[in-house]
Design an enzyme around this catalytic site. Structure first.
Site, short mmCIF file in Angstrom:
data_model
loop_
_atom_site.label_atom_id
_atom_site.label_comp_id
_atom_site.label_asym_id
_atom_site.label_seq_id
_atom_site.Cartn_x
_atom_site.Cartn_y
_atom_site.Cartn_z
N LYS A 193 42.92 26.93 57.94
CA LYS A 193 43.96 26.80 56.91
C LYS A 193 44.59 28.15 56.60
CE LYS A 193 42.99 26.78 52.40
NZ LYS A 193 43.93 27.55 51.53
N ASN A 194 43.76 29.16 56.43
CA ASN A 194 44.27 30.47 56.01
C ASN A 194 44.97 31.23 57.12
OD1 ASN A 194 43.40 30.05 53.40
ND2 ASN A 194 41.44 31.06 53.71
N ARG A 221 49.01 29.01 46.03
CA ARG A 221 49.34 30.42 45.91
C ARG A 221 49.87 31.01 47.22
NH1 ARG A 221 47.56 33.16 41.38
NH2 ARG A 221 46.30 31.92 39.95
N CYS A 273 44.36 27.31 42.98
CA CYS A 273 43.07 27.14 42.32
C CYS A 273 42.92 28.10 41.15
CB CYS A 273 41.94 27.38 43.32
SG CYS A 273 41.74 26.08 44.55
N PRO A 318 47.09 38.69 41.34
CA PRO A 318 48.43 39.14 41.01
C PRO A 318 49.26 39.45 42.25
CG PRO A 318 46.83 40.89 40.64
CD PRO A 318 46.05 39.65 40.94
N VAL A 319 50.58 39.27 42.09
CA VAL A 319 51.50 39.52 43.20
C VAL A 319 52.12 40.91 43.11
CG1 VAL A 319 52.02 37.07 43.45
CG2 VAL A 319 53.45 38.48 41.97
N ASP A 320 51.62 41.73 42.20
CA ASP A 320 52.24 43.05 42.01
C ASP A 320 52.13 43.91 43.27
OD1 ASP A 320 49.43 43.11 41.37
OD2 ASP A 320 49.71 45.18 40.70
N GLN A 321 51.05 43.72 44.05
CA GLN A 321 50.90 44.51 45.28
C GLN A 321 51.97 44.13 46.30
OE1 GLN A 321 48.49 47.07 45.43
NE2 GLN A 321 48.42 46.49 43.27
N ASP A 369 34.90 32.83 49.77
CA ASP A 369 35.16 31.42 50.03
C ASP A 369 33.92 30.65 50.48
OD1 ASP A 369 37.78 31.48 49.27
OD2 ASP A 369 38.63 31.36 51.28
N ILE A 409 34.84 39.30 43.89
CA ILE A 409 36.26 39.14 44.25
C ILE A 409 37.06 38.48 43.13
CG2 ILE A 409 37.86 38.25 45.98
CD1 ILE A 409 35.93 40.34 47.06
#
Length: 435
Positions: free
Chosen positions: A22-23, A95, A119, A125-128, A323, A345
């Site tokens: 999936k990833n 996400r 999830c 965060p998407v700041d990176q 995971d 994590i």
């Protein structure tokens, strides 16, 4: 709403074929946005997250076709994209939707992407992503729940290309590394990614981009170097990119056999992607053999006795994956002894603990650590899945619990596991999907 009904206490015996990752599939699908030519992918898993991604791409104008003779083969044609936008309605459950940001900016010079959902396991965060793309020249604002991004306009009012840059992220970010890989492939000049993620899914995406004409070195290490090219070409059906096996699905079945007992061979599995988990399972007394038949890997897992409790700490790849934390916790619930699990994590990734306790598990949580004392047996009950991997842990617990276990809210499970109940039933589990 569908549920899973499990009658526990049965050993597992036979063979399971592992689906595509999936990833890896999600960024690979988004990479099709980088080319005006069709891109064909093979071994695409049949998952809710994949269908959501295809719907998201279709909303932009991408035409996707699953091959009738092989449902795992998908051809995407992004030549007529006319709406470089990812609306909230399609992003709120996943996400990974942030992965369209880099390729849209690189090819069209603009993108409008809703802040993602997914999830509720903690802050991601998407700041990176934003900082890295800004270093490449993108102008980005976040307003009204959307990331609005564009490149500067030239003298003729047309968007300019992204510029190569050195990007050092504050933390290791898998989706950030993937976004930068895709964006840098069409940028002007050289991009160097420092502190890059090393996951097998990163290597898979890089190999796809290289097959499309990108110039990338260092994938699988902390430093990746990308030389931007003017354009990327497509991949025909004959040259389709083969998505790697899903290492988390593989690990989930390994833990299921370790907990329930049995003798199962996993086909199309890659043991090299799961060395940390396999080492811990061997420490628990589970017998594991690995090998390759031609180009395909296999893993045989045998468990004839109660497992031993094994502690671990989740870390970025190649260490023990977050995971797999919930699934291994389920095994520890019926193991002999006590194990301490440290989650480093995500801050909210122990939400499955209360549900496992409902099944009779003995677990105490202190901050980011959980102490699991194994019990001889669990007892069936109705439980509720709180996220994707938590749902898998409840299924494993249900396989070893006395009586019936009913797992509710399995739409989480369907996001990341390809027909899990059918695969378990084929190796002897008493499990069925009920309305």
């Amino acid at each position: 709403m569908d549920k899973l009904l499990i009658r526990g206490g049965r050993r597992l015996q036979g063979e399971v074929t592992i689906s595509g990752a999936k990833n890896a599939a999600l960024p690979d699908l988004c990479a099709a946005l980088l080319s005006v030519e069709p891109v064909t992918l093979a071994n695409v898993p049949q998952l809710k997250d994949v269908s959501t991604t295809l719907k998201l791409l279709g909303n932009m104008g991408v035409v996707a076709e699953r091959h009738a003779e092989d449902p795992g083969r998908v051809t995407l044609d992004a030549s007529r994209v006319d709406k470089p936008e990812a609306p909230y309605e399609l992003v709120k459950t996943m996400r990974a939707s942030i992965l369209v940001l880099g390729p849209l900016l690189a090819r069209f010079g603009r993108a409008r992407v809703s802040l993602p959902g997914g999830c509720a396991i903690g802050s991601r965060p998407v700041d990176q992503h934003i900082k890295g793309l800004q270093a490449m020249g993108a102008q980005i604002t976040v307003e009204h729940g959307y990331i609005e991004a564009r490149t500067p306009l030239d003298a003729n009012g047309k968007p300019t290309r992204l510029k190569g840059a050195r990007i050092t992220t504050d933390m290791v970010t898998v989706t950030g590394t993937e976004n930068f890989l895709m964006a840098a492939s069409l940028a002007e000049g050289e991009t160097i990614l420092e502190n890059a993620a090393q996951e097998p899914e990163i290597i898979d995406l890089a190999n796809l981009l290289i097959a499309m004409g990108a110039k990338i070195e260092g994938q699988g290490t902390h430093r990746i170097r990308i030389q931007g090219v003017d354009k990327l070409h497509g991949l025909t059906n004959a040259r389709a990119h083969q998505i790697i096996p899903d290492r988390i699905e593989t690990g989930t079945f390994l833990c299921a056999v370790g907990a329930a007992g049995g003798d199962v061979t996993l086909r199309k599995a890659d043991a090299e992607h799961l060395e940390a988990v396999i080492e811990k399972l061997r420490d628990a007394g589970v017998k594991i053999e690995t090998g390759r038949d031609g180009g395909e890997g296999w893993i045989r897992v045998q468990a004839d006795a109660r497992p031993k409790a094994v502690g671990f700490r989740t870390r970025e790849y190649p260490a023990f994956p977050t995971d797999m934390q919930a699934q291994f916790m389920a095994l520890n619930c019926v193991a002999e002894g006590t194990a301490v699990i440290h989650e480093t994590i995500f801050e909210n990734r122990f939400m499955h603990v209360n549900e496992l306790i409902r099944l009779g598990a003995s677990i105490t949580v202190d901050g980011h650590s959980a102490v699991v004392t194994g019990v001889p047996r669990l007892s069936g009950a109705t439980v509720m899945a709180t996220d994707l991997r938590a749902s898998a842990s409840l299924v494993i617990a249900g396989l070893v619990a006395d009586g019936e276990t009913l797992v509710d809210r399995i739409y989480h499970l369907d996001r990341g596991y390809d027909r899990m109940e059918a695969k378990l039933r084929a190796i002897g589990a008493d499990i069925e999907r009920v309305k």
